[in-house]
Structure formats: structure tokens, C-alpha cells
Design an enzyme around this catalytic site. Structure first.
Site, PDB file in Angstrom:
ATOM      1  N   CYS A  90       0.891  -1.025   0.143  1.00 42.83           N
ATOM      2  CA  CYS A  90       0.105   0.009   0.042  1.00 42.83           C
ATOM      3  C   CYS A  90       1.247   1.107  -0.449  1.00 42.83           C
ATOM      4  O   CYS A  90       1.446   1.573  -1.000  1.00 42.83           O
ATOM      5  CB  CYS A  90      -0.999  -0.012   0.974  1.00 42.83           C
ATOM      6  N   HIS A 179      -4.136  -4.990   0.968  1.00 47.68           N
ATOM      7  CA  HIS A 179      -3.097  -5.415   2.559  1.00 47.68           C
ATOM      8  C   HIS A 179      -3.197  -7.454   2.428  1.00 47.68           C
ATOM      9  O   HIS A 179      -4.073  -7.809   2.718  1.00 47.68           O
ATOM     10  CB  HIS A 179      -4.166  -5.088   3.699  1.00 47.68           C
ATOM     11  N   GLU A 181      -2.150  -8.843   4.166  1.00 48.15           N
ATOM     12  CA  GLU A 181      -1.969  -9.875   5.954  1.00 48.15           C
ATOM     13  C   GLU A 181      -3.402  -9.659   6.316  1.00 48.15           C
ATOM     14  O   GLU A 181      -3.156 -10.838   7.346  1.00 48.15           O
ATOM     15  CB  GLU A 181      -1.161  -8.627   6.824  1.00 48.15           C
ATOM     16  N   GLY A 234       0.912 -15.234  38.442  1.00 49.28           N
ATOM     17  CA  GLY A 234       0.173 -16.353  38.457  1.00 49.28           C
ATOM     18  C   GLY A 234      -0.917 -16.145  36.921  1.00 49.28           C
ATOM     19  O   GLY A 234      -1.029 -17.370  36.453  1.00 49.28           O
ATOM     20  N   GLY A 235      -0.334 -15.696  35.771  1.00 50.23           N
ATOM     21  CA  GLY A 235      -0.941 -15.964  34.808  1.00 50.23           C
ATOM     22  C   GLY A 235       0.330 -15.904  33.858  1.00 50.23           C
ATOM     23  O   GLY A 235       1.078 -16.916  34.084  1.00 50.23           O
ATOM     24  N   VAL A 236       0.242 -16.561  33.027  1.00 57.36           N
ATOM     25  CA  VAL A 236       0.581 -17.299  31.705  1.00 57.36           C
ATOM     26  C   VAL A 236       1.788 -16.924  31.431  1.00 57.36           C
ATOM     27  O   VAL A 236       2.829 -17.461  31.331  1.00 57.36           O
ATOM     28  CB  VAL A 236      -0.248 -17.414  30.487  1.00 57.36           C
ATOM     29  N   ASP A 237       2.499 -15.235  31.464  1.00 56.23           N
ATOM     30  CA  ASP A 237       2.777 -15.587  30.956  1.00 56.23           C
ATOM     31  C   ASP A 237       4.188 -14.727  32.317  1.00 56.23           C
ATOM     32  O   ASP A 237       5.542 -15.484  31.733  1.00 56.23           O
ATOM     33  CB  ASP A 237       2.997 -13.695  30.403  1.00 56.23           C
ATOM     34  N   SER A 238       4.566 -14.517  33.565  1.00 53.86           N
ATOM     35  CA  SER A 238       4.845 -15.130  34.455  1.00 53.86           C
ATOM     36  C   SER A 238       5.390 -16.562  34.279  1.00 53.86           C
ATOM     37  O   SER A 238       6.562 -16.506  34.674  1.00 53.86           O
ATOM     38  CB  SER A 238       4.628 -13.853  35.298  1.00 53.86           C
TER      39      SER A 238
END
Length: 520
Positions: A90, A179, A181, A234-238
Site C-alpha cells: 500500500c 493488504h 496480511e 499467576g498468569g501465563v506470561d510470568s
């Protein structure tokens, strides 16, 4: 405070130059899906800097500018002489046309502005290999190319765009006005795959298995014999960061779980049992609820909440670290989307992210962010590759500031309790309905709004709880989840009947954009 992030210098990559398109992060994501690492770079990057990055390909993203306007986003022309394959999308196509001697006209002058799906007709090209001669693509442009540079050929047209695709095959420079994507371009992924694998000659071997090996080596080299502190939410990331770091440095990792009084129902016990028990992480629990809530008393502004929580979180770490020896590093679960959402040089800051903003400059640690090049779905894949069970890997995302940003306005114990209890009911009913793997994220929000209701024979004036549930692939864009009405009704009835001080439930049906996932 210094920042030690993921080093991907030796990884085969395609870089995306950021010209401000709402879709530019999706370009990077689609390239990764093909098996090639990709990341955004500023459009201000010089040819010398590109050479240092050493990409196998370059993509110029779309954007809102017009090439003929003063101050429009530009490119170092020497980048075209590096011999690296280039794909302009574009605005990126218009820019390379303009810089290489072609002609771009303003919106309307050529009568060929296009917005929405269109039919592309193309001639043989390496870029369109194994795709139909006619295919549906998404156009979103006002300006248009009317003359192409010397040594370029036209390879694609549409009803309103005579130059929908151009290329200089000898220099491996390609331009497309549509586009690829976005999902509306039916064969967009195939086009990007042709560019990445056939034109750029990328191996397509980017995977979480390779990432683990690379990160373990990087972490060990960086940390040496020093110790690392990790904040567990306690989350996924940590949790994924914790397991990855333990695999890399073992007992040198000390996890600090800060109970800031802003957690979900039963979360403190779950963290200690799940990660401390099953995975054997060395966890120090800091009971700091009063400290946080005292600091947040009377604060309504969401940015101020985030800054206070970010500061206090690190100060608690300082207190715990002062009891230990040889602690040099602080690890965080910052993701690539967190970094992007906190602003680039082509976009205004939407909101500071809890893992990006709010960190005091005088903190004692160097920062390690092993996941800051990954999208959420890649983090889940990484967790699975590390041997983590599904109930951890697919745990609902939870922001660092916790329920503070799910309580609108001033934080009180009463408001926090309404969110804890309503959120627990929501998660329970979503799981019972078998939707917990279909919905990307779901939670409740105390809107801070009170309304009149009737319970029994009495009038009530209580809080309104909003339910937020979204579907997404990578967190960059999202749609509201179409939860069956009977499930929503059951959730609503349970919350109103089981949670004190709540008499009304609303469902948030806003997509991202224009809204963000969290309310604050």
C-alpha cells in the site's frame, strides 16, 4: 535501570518498516506463522543500521501518509541498493515508486481510490506463485501509482487500480497496492509465504524449540552466577518466564509473589500450590495488600493507578532483594504486544503498559524480558514446549495491576469484592459451557456506575458489572465473543443473585480497535 531483552541478532529475520498502518503488526505476525522471525523497525532506520540487523527481507508497511505531502514518512534511499528483497505494501508501494522515479497522484485525481474487497488479476510472478490468476484482496488506498519506475513491470491490476502490483525482478523489489496480511485477502498468506521463502530464501525454521535453546544460552551468558528475581502473578506470561528461567539457571532464580490485594478469587493459594508445589519454583510470598491499597486510596486516574502499582511492585522487590545476596536481575513477562501498545514513533501512546511504564529509574536491578519478542499465542506454544500443562498454558490472561484496572474510578474493598466474585462466576460458567478454549479472554469489570433496581419488595441502588469477552489470534486485534444468550443469561442471573452490591449486568460488544481489551 538497564534493559536486557531478547537478542535475536543471529536469527534469520524479515523486518517490517513501520509507516503507521493499523495492520503493520499483523504483517509481522503473518511472517512468523510462516516460520520466519519478523519484527517492526522504525521507518527512520538507516541503510547502515539495516545492514547491521542483517535481515533476509524487508517489508514496507502501509500507512496514512501521502508521499507528496511535506513531512510524510520517508525511507533512506540507500536501502534499495542493499540487495535485500523488498516488498512494499500500500503506502510502501507508493513510497518505493516515488523514490525510484515513478509517479504517485493524490486521492481522487486519478479517479481510482479503493476501499474494501476487490478482484486482483495478476500475470506470472514469483510473488503470486501457486495462487489463482484472479483473487479477492483488500484495498484501502486513496493515492495511486500512475507511472512505474524504470525497469519495473506491472504484474497485477484491479477494476479501479491499473497498477495493483509491480516488480523489478532483477533487484527483487516488489510492490502491491492491497493488504495481504488481513484475512480479507484470500490468498494473502500464500503471497507472504512466496516472498519469505521463495524470494527471500528464508529457511522457515523459526520455532519455539529453537527459541528455548537460544534463550537458555542467552540467559546463562547474561546472568552468569548472579541471582534473578521474578515477579509471579499467576498468569501465563510470568509462569512461562519462571519455568524457562528455572530451566536455564535453576536455583539462581528466586520468585517473588506479591499479593497486592488486587488478585482474583483464590489466586494466591493457586500460585503457591501450582508453581511452588508442582514445578518446584523457589517462591517468596510478600503480603503487601495494605501497602498497595493505602497508596491507591482516593486515586481514580487509570494512568496514575498503573504508575503507583508499578512503583510499589518494584519497591517491594527492593525490600525482598535487600535480604538476599548477589541479586542483580529482575525478570518480567513483557510481550511484544505490550511493547507495541506502549507507543512507537508513528503512533500515539494508547496507554502505558504495566510491564513497560511505571518502573522507577532508580530501581536496583537490570531488567530481563525473555518474552518481549513473542506474541501471546507464541507464549502459549512456548509453555507447551516447556512441558507445562494446558490448565496453566491456557490460563486466562491477567494484567500486572490486577483488578485495579478492572475497577473504574477509586478502588475500594467493596468494589474489588464485586469483581472477584463476579469474575469467578463468569469463569466457572464459561468452562461449564465448554467455551473456555474458544474465547481468547473474558473477565468482569466494575464500571463504577450505580443504577436503580428492585430486589424483592425493596429498591436497590447498586453497581453495574460489565462482562468483557473477546476472540483473537494474537491480541493485536479482537472481536467481541458471540456467547450464546442462554449462557449470558445464566451468568447474569448468578452474579445478581450471588454477588452483593450488584443489580445490573451489561455485555461489552466493542471490538479492538476502537477499544482496547482492558477498560483501563
Amino acid at each position: 535501570m538497564s534493559n536486557i531483552s531478547t537478542d535475536l541478532q543471529d536469527v534469520e529475520k524479515i523486518i517490517v518498516l513501520d509507516y503507521g498502518s493499523q495492520y503493520n503488526q499483523l504483517i509481522s505476525r503473518r511472517i512468523r506463522e510462516i516460520g520466519v522471525f519478523s519484527e517492526l523497525k522504525s521507518h527512520k532506520i538507516s541503510a547502515a543500521e539495516v545492514r547491521e540487523v542483517n535481515p533476509v527481507g524487508i517489508i514496507l508497511s502501509g500507512g496514512p501518509n501521502s508521499v507528496y505531502e511535506d513531512g510524510s514518512f520517508d525511507i533512506d534511499p540507500e536501502i534499495f541498493e542493499l540487495g535485500i528483497p523488498i516488498l512494499g505494501i500500500c503506502y510502501g508501494m507508493q513510497l518505493l515508486t516515488h523514490k525510484l522515479g515513478g509517479k504517485v497522484v493524490p486521492a481522487g485525481d486519478a479517479g481510482n481510490r479503493e476501499y474494501g474487497q476487490s478482484t486482483l488479476t495478476h500475470t506470472p510472478s514469483a510473488l503470486f506463485e501457486s495462487t489463482p490468476d484472479e483473487q479477492t484482496v483488500l484495498m484501502s488506498h486513496g493515492d495511486a501509482v500512475t507511472e512505474i519506475p524504470a525497469d519495473f513491470v506491472r504484474t497485477g491490476t484491479s477494476a479501479d487500480c491499473p497498477y495493483a502490483a509491480i516488480e523489478n525482478p532483477d533487484k527483487h523489489i516488489y510492490g502491491i497496492q492491497f493488504h495481504p496480511e488481513v484475512r480479507h485477502s484470500v490468498y494473502g498468506n500464500d503471497i507472504l509465504r512466496n516472498f519469505a521463502l521463495n524470494i527471500c530464501k528464508a529457511k522457515g525454521d523459526w520455532s519455539m524449540d529453537n527459541f528455548i535453546d537460544m534463550q537458555i544460552k542467552k540467559i546463562r551468558k547474561t546472568v552468569g552466577d548472579k541471582r534473578v528475581l521474578l515477579g509471579l502473578s499467576g498468569g501465563v506470561d510470568s509462569s512461562v518466564v519462571g519455568v524457562l528461567l528455572q530451566k536455564a539457571i535453576g536455583d539462581q532464580l528466586i520468585c517473588i509473589f506479591v499479593d497486592h490485594g488486587l488478585l482474583r478469587k483464590g489466586e494466591a493459594d493457586q500460585v503457591m500450590d501450582m508453581l511452588g508445589g508442582k514445578f518446584g519454583l523457589n517462591i517468596v510470598k510478600a503480603d503487601a495488600a495494605k501497602r498497595f491499597l493505602d497508596k491507591l486510596a482516593g486515586v481514580s486516574d487509570p494512568e496514575q493507578k498503573r504508575k503507583i502499582i508499578g512503583n510499589e511492585f518494584v519497591y517491594v522487590f527492593d525490600d525482598e532483594a535487600s535480604k538476599l545476596k548477589d541479586v542483580k536481575f529482575l525478570a518480567q513477562g513483557t510481550l511484544y504486544t505490550d511493547v507495541i501498545e506502549s507507543g512507537t514513533d508513528t503512533a500515539q501512546t494508547i496507554k502505558s503498559h504495566h510491564n513497560v511504564g511505571g518502573l522507577p529509574e532508580d530501581m536496583q536491578f537490570e531488567l530481563i524480558e525473555p518474552l518481549n519478542t513473542l506474541y501471546k499465542d507464541e507464549v502459549r506454544a512456548l509453555g507447551t514446549e516447556l512441558g507445562m500443562p494446558d490448565h496453566i498454558v491456557w490460563r486466562q490472561p491477567f494484567p500486572g495491576p490486577g483488578l485495579a484496572i478492572r475497577v473504574m474510578g477509586e478502588i475500594t474493598e467493596e468494589k474489588l469484592e464485586t469483581v472477584r466474585e463476579s469474575d469467578a462466576i463468569l469463569r466457572e460458567e464459561i468452562a461449564k459451557a465448554g467455551l473456555d478454549r474458544d474465547i481468547w479472554q473474558y473477565f468482569t469489570v466494575n464500571t463504577g456506575v450505580r443504577s436503580v433496581g428492585v430486589m424483592g419488595d425493596g429498591r436497590t441502588y447498586d453497581y453495574t458489572i460489565a462482562i468483557r469477552a473477546i476472540t483473537s489470534i494474537d491480541g493485536m486485534t479482537a472481536d467481541f465473543a458471540k456467547i450464546p444468550w442462554e449462557v449470558l443469561q445464566k451468568i447474569s442471573v448468578r452474579i445478581v443473585n450471588e454477588v452483593d452490591h450488584v443489580n445490573r449486568i451489561v455485555y461489552d460488544i466493542t471490538s479492538k480497535p476502537p477499544a482496547t481489551v482492558e477498560w483501563e
